[in-house]
Design a protein around this motif. Structure first.
Motif: not given
Length: 433
Positions: A325-326, A391-396, A388-389, A152-156
């Motif tokens: 786009x994703x 920005x790191x500010x959206x970490x859960x 979600x993907x 798999x590839x990194x989603x970022x």
């Protein structure tokens, strides 16, 4: 069972399940978690290493590598048992074999047949052989494709141009084959495909009882993008639109209207009406659900699609636009957007033709018209996924949930706003609004 790493979930009577389906004596097996708790809201994923006696020499042994998918142990706060994993089990055990059967009936050349699904080894929905719905003992056992050099590839980061071409080729085949089956072999489609594409009516309290504060910390990403618990989130996004640089008030109004239409589209419980372009869709077709394989020169050659828990029946546009786009690197997408679309079209046309289906409805002009008609319905999910993907500010964070906050309530960062602007610009250039 080996105890080197504690599994996320024990699987009852797993040895018996393996022996029944592998037709070998199981000497040992090891379960190891593939996802952290809560990362997949509909199931637990675990790698399985199974040691069995050799077929013709019981003194020797062989090792198999699989992936086991089982229900969440705390799923009562998320989903009713009749959905998700059982839907995916049906997809692997009934829908995929129907697609393969249609290819044979249509005399599609073997070299042109679809090879994008992970082989299913076995499945069960319950230990009760007469059960009609999935319970906590459900299992879906798939081949572990990492041992066949898929990755798999990194989603970022996203897929590059060559990887995107290979993925689109196979996505077009899947969509076109299901359309051809519906049109040429309706009895096969109605018996083995159509019944297993039920809508998940996420607005129904009878089917889904969901409280955000009780959800596992990491399941937001999937839940909010897949179900219509959207009302507050859409308001947040619409309030943040003025923060995007160089977007006119008129365009903001257009985007707000498109977000509303998109939200209503996904919340609708009515089944989509048949058109020449409605087909089997993944509904969550993005980088996290795609594996690729390269040759010795690092050129992508094959792909595998997975995670069909949300599969349904819709226009091909939903999978195609959502994927681009994703999952594709922005520079590649900006440079090659129309090329990607037309690459998909060409493979779609080839597959329709190989299957012997009339080409009358399938031209560049008519397919582009369908995209321009339906692309707007993906906009809200694209904005959510970007938040979600990108920005790191959206970490859960668990404390966010304790404070009754969601990651989406945080202000959109510049990275997110730039991604929204990027999406808008391509939509405008291609007359998607």
């Amino acid at each position: 069972m080996s105890e080197e790493v504690k599994p996320l979930s024990e699987i009852r009577y797993f040895t018996e399940f393996l022996e029944e389906n592998l037709k070998r004596k199981v000497l040992d097996y090891t379960l190891k978690p593939l996802t952290k708790s809560g990362h997949n809201f509909g199931a637990i994923l675990q790698s399985v290493e199974v040691t069995v006696s050799a077929e013709y020499d019981p003194d020797k042994h062989e090792i198999y590598h699989f992936v086991a998918k089982t229900p969440l142990t705390n799923r009562s706060t998320l989903l009713q048992p009749k959905w998700c994993l059982m839907k995916e089990i049906r997809f692997y055990s009934i829908v995929i074999p129907a697609i393969e059967e249609f290819e044979r009936l249509a005399n599609v050349p073997e070299a042109k047949r679809l090879d994008a699904f992970i082989p299913c080894i076995a499945s069960r929905i319950s230990l009760n052989i007469v059960a009609e719905n999935e319970d906590s003992d459900a299992v879906l056992l798939l081949q572990n494709m990492k041992f066949q050099n898929y990755f798999t590839r990194d989603k970022h980061i996203g897929f590059d141009t060559q990887e995107t071409f290979v993925i689109l080729k196979n996505l077009a085949k899947m969509h076109a084959l299901c359309i051809a089956m519906r049109r040429l072999r309706p009895e096969l489609f109605d018996k083995k495909v159509n019944p297993y594409l039920e809508l998940i009516n996420s607005t129904s309290n009878d089917d889904y009882q969901f409280q955000v504060q009780y959800a596992p910390a990491n399941c937001y990403e999937y839940l909010v993008c897949s179900f219509s618990i959207f009302a507050n989130l859409s308001k947040i996004i619409c309030k943040e639109l003025p923060l995007i640089d160089d977007i006119s008030p008129e365009m903001r109004t257009t985007i707000v209207n498109s977000i509303r239409l998109s939200k209503e589209f996904y919340a609708c419980s009515a089944r989509t009406i048949d058109t020449p372009y409605t087909t089997v869709v993944n509904k969550d077709f993005w980088i996290n659900n795609i594996m690729i394989k390269q040759d010795d020169n690092s050129k992508p050659t094959k792909v595998k699609f997975y995670d069909f828990q949300l599969c349904g029946y819709e226009s091909f546009v939903l999978d195609l636009i959502f994927f681009l786009f994703t999952s594709v690197q922005n520079e590649d997408l900006k440079t090659n957007f129309k090329t990607f679309i037309e690459h998909y079209f060409l493979e779609f046309f080839k597959t329709i033709d190989f299957a012997g289906c009339s080409m009358e409805e399938y031209t560049f002009e008519k397919m582009w018209a369908e995209i321009r008609k339906k692309a707007k319905f993906t906009l809200f999910r694209l904005f959510v996924r970007a938040k979600i993907t990108k920005d790191d500010q959206t970490a859960y964070l668990a404390n966010d949930i304790a404070d009754n906050m969601t990651p989406y309530e945080k202000p959109a960062s510049k990275t997110i706003l730039d991604q929204w602007k990027f999406i808008i610009e391509i939509f405008v250039e291609n007359e998607f609004f």
